[in-house]
Design an enzyme around this catalytic site. Structure first.
Site, short mmCIF file in Angstrom:
data_model
loop_
_atom_site.label_atom_id
_atom_site.label_comp_id
_atom_site.label_asym_id
_atom_site.label_seq_id
_atom_site.Cartn_x
_atom_site.Cartn_y
_atom_site.Cartn_z
N HIS A 62 -9.40 85.42 -7.69
CA HIS A 62 -9.03 84.71 -8.92
C HIS A 62 -7.88 85.44 -9.64
CE1 HIS A 62 -9.99 82.28 -12.56
NE2 HIS A 62 -9.52 83.34 -13.19
N GLU A 63 -8.04 86.74 -9.84
CA GLU A 63 -7.00 87.50 -10.55
C GLU A 63 -5.72 87.60 -9.72
OE1 GLU A 63 -7.48 87.75 -13.55
OE2 GLU A 63 -9.67 87.55 -13.63
N HIS A 78 -3.66 84.63 -10.55
CA HIS A 78 -2.89 84.85 -11.79
C HIS A 78 -1.68 85.76 -11.54
CE1 HIS A 78 -5.40 82.88 -14.74
NE2 HIS A 78 -6.48 83.55 -14.39
N GLU A 131 -4.32 79.17 -14.99
CA GLU A 131 -5.67 79.03 -14.44
C GLU A 131 -5.67 78.12 -13.21
OE1 GLU A 131 -7.87 80.97 -15.61
OE2 GLU A 131 -9.79 80.20 -14.87
#
Lengths: 489, 489
Positions: free
Chosen positions: B254-255, B258, B284
């Site tokens: 997830h990070e 980003h 997101e």
């Protein structure tokens, strides 16, 4: 609000921004990904620009004019603000920002040149840094000496003439001691492997033993160990060589001395000009007395020997006496930060002469490697075998730190004076150190030096702590006595 | 120099200072010693003061007046600078600094209250944050809605009315899917211990698999995983739970989404307004499509299953089909960041309603815990068992991030649209993912979304990438199809 209150409120924000710039430097040496180097240069330049604009803000001169200090503490705050303002207003903003940008990039270039052992990769950048520092020195010096103008930033009040005179008095006694020690029976070397994680665990425990407060700091790895930050966030770094654990342990104790100075300053001075160590020389006196006069004393190394047996098992040292000799082994070496107490100041004196010549324009960058290697061969009796053992070993010049090196020896001189006074103040010190208890020693230093921060001038705080003005004699006497005993001279 | 050049040179320094403030936030969550919290509050306040002064500098309005953009890129730069300047000039400097100081301290208080599971320890601080955010919203909103004014900072152009309408359309389908899945045969749980170091090694390898460039970033531990920084220094964090390795692995992916967005932006935009992700919703969309549509696809989890067998040995899962069901297991849970794709948006919708009521003054802080717990019981069918599983679980409100939560679901909606377009653009995608090759997927996202940075408005960049305006339909269709297949509905 009075002019004094206005000024201090403004200054408090400047100090906070200064802490941020320092933390960015810490990040750069410990955490920053390699690919961020160029962007970081712009970031450093931007924050330096902000700091410079604040330090030269014309309101400061007005506030200083109107401020009426209520007590000696306020008077000292004003004195430091005035000095910083006068210094900063002499340096053009564009020059300050260029210096910040160039030195930030230069550190990365230095690190790569050092890793590749290629002087040529670093020299163009070094030449650029020197040109900018000469420009800065000219702006600061007026009719005075360029090198003195730079040194004044690290050691207010010091001059190359006085430092040089002191170095001239010290050198013969150091050379004599060195010759005697090297003629004596050599001390054996460690021949054992000390795992990185176990070294770092002991380094952390040593830091705690010397009173380092991990709730207000942290320990990380860096190529060239340093400490960073003040107030309630003073961080330390170390490095690990698996065949030489003392590199890690004494780097750690050294940086703990620096950090404890910052953390030991009166909390009332937090984020004010008084809330920083007063000079690099006094700073170094703390790191060196922690490292050497306390940390390498035979009393303390006796405790350390037992600790290391517990942690690493039998590592081939017969007993505490042999251990003390190994910890204090004197031998010519290439690297300043790994040098013993007898050689250390000879490394510093050499850099002092070279950088003074570079700044004064008496030595060209192209001739620096030859000058370094010639002087090293003359002083240490061996030829430099590669640049990373020679002029590429120190980060300082890439950071623009010219005039900084002599403060290392000044710190040793101050440490010698403080050690003499400490021994008089705490008669049973060795018994405590032999139990691994440094609290009386570090407590005396906190009470007599550290807590004052910038309240007194550098020489003044040492004089107050020792009851007399500092000279090189106590250091030289201590070295003669210590190494005389260890080497049976 | 033209007005445009002057403005951009000024802006570049502001961007660099913004990066520094971001790095300070990163340090606070990963590295900062606990005792530095109060001092850090002053540091954050000082840098926010500098940033606010620059963003409101009256010269910006003059430069904007005179600047003539030469091309669409320059026009977009001016548009973003104008928006930031107009927003910043509405917020008084004293309020901005107070917010920075209070939220910096509030994060520490939140973390301690969460660790101690004591709501009462956090509420007074939260009330202070809310009061300041309401003050900020009032300054920004004029006659408009307070909550919209705050949300606009994270998702320019979005309004609570539009978002609320979309959430109302989504909720029935999500509730229907949830009921069907929970009525189906339950998926077994992992019952194995996964060592921290091995998890972190695989997390690093997963980051590399998804194209994260470790020469321009790094991976550290944090209580609440986040990413930080842009340009060439975009860092990620993760956390480790030794019984639940997917927590670490999917937080990391997830990070990475980003950070890859930031690192993927056209290098020409470095340290300019265009050099940042355009909105939190689009941000997101990248993190969620990396994590879910790619990272939790049965094709990719097939590769992951074999990797985990190699790294952790037999961990009690029969084969790739069972592994895919476990990775995608749907179950009610307390923690948003650990929620599955079916429940996740229900967590967000609840926070959206609560924080909108807090900001509009329809809900008092003293009634928040009861409101949270009632709503949670209604939506998830279980009672909150402790505050760290309830309203103390998220860092956001302590940071003053009100209006941020809805961008999570907006990001999921955008991810749904992008996933549909990606599947059309790369027909053989599953074959590649099954080999652990994400390059076609991440390359398509970089080319169609990431590289543009702030060039287009949020909805515009999604529309350009997908060929049509975003709606919630593709996400809901994807969820129905995926979980229908996994649970045999």
């Amino acid at each position: 609000m009075s002019a004094y209150d206005d000024l201090m409120a403004f200054q408090r924000e400047t100090e906070a921004l200064g802490q941020i710039a320092g933390r960015l430097g810490w990040d750069q040496e410990t955490m920053m990904p390699r690919g961020a180097a160029e962007q970081r240069g712009e970031e450093m330049s931007a924050i330096e620009g902000v700091l410079h604009a604040r330090r030269t803000d014309p309101r400061i001169a007005e506030w200083l004019e109107d401020a009426r200090p209520a007590d000696p503490v306020a008077a000292a705050q004003l004195r430091l603000i005035r000095r910083s303002h006068e210094r900063a207003t002499k340096i053009p903003a564009a020059l300050a920002q260029r210096l910040a940008r160039v030195t930030s990039t230069a550190q990365g270039i230095w690190a790569e040149a050092r890793a590749a052992d290629k002087v040529a990769d670093f020299l163009p950048t070094l030449a650029e840094v020197i040109a900018l520092k000469r420009e800065e020195a000219a702006a600061l010096a007026g009719d005075g000496d360029l090198y003195d103008a730079l040194m004044d930033d690290y050691e207010p009040g010091a001059t190359a003439a006085v430092i040089g005179g002191m170095f001239d008095r010290m050198r013969p006694r150091l050379v004599r001691l060195r010759a005697a020690v090297l003629a004596a029976a050599p001390v054996p070397k460690l021949d054992h492997h000390f795992g990185e994680q176990a070294q770092l665990r002991f380094a952390r425990d040593l830091a705690t033993t010397f009173g380092y407060d991990f709730t207000r700091g942290r320990l990380d790895l860096a190529v060239h160990p340093f400490s960073s930050g003040s107030g309630n966030d003073a961080r330390i770094t170390t490095r690990v060589v698996e065949t030489d654990p003392f590199n890690c342990f004494y780097s750690t104790i050294h940086e703990v001395g620096h950090a404890c100075y910052e953390l030991g300053i009166d909390q009332d001075y937090l984020l004010t000009p008084l809330g920083n160590g007063v000079s690099m020389g006094v700073h170094e006196s703390q790191s060196r007395i922690y490292e050497n006069q306390i940390g390498r004393s035979p009393a303390f190394t006796g405790w350390m020997f037992r600790q290391m047996l517990d942690r690493f098992g039998d590592f081939g040292v017969s007993g505490p006496e042999e251990f003390a000799r190994i910890v204090n082994r004197v031998q010519p070496g290439f690297i300043r930060t790994e040098a013993d107490e007898v050689h250390y100041n000879l490394h510093v004196m050499m850099r002092f002469d070279l950088e003074r010549a570079l700044i004064r324009g008496d030595l060209a960058v192209e001739d620096l490697e030859a000058a370094w290697n010639d002087r090293f061969a003359a002083d240490f009796g061996v030829a430099v075998d590669r640049p990373s053992h020679g002029l590429l070993q120190d980060v300082h010049w890439s950071c623009g730190l010219f005039g900084y090196f002599p403060t290392y020896t000044l710190g040793n001189v101050y440490a010698g004076c403080l050690h003499l006074a400490l021994r008089e103040a705490v008669p049973g010190l060795d018994d405590q150190l032999a139990r691994g208890d440094t609290s009386a020693a570090t407590g005396w230093l906190r009470e007599n030096v550290q807590r004052h921060g910038g309240l007194y001038e550098p020489r003044e705080v040492i004089t107050l702590a020792c009851g007399e003005a500092p000279t090189e004699e106590p250091l030289l006497d201590y070295l003669d006595a210590k190494f005389g005993a260890l080497y049976g001279l």
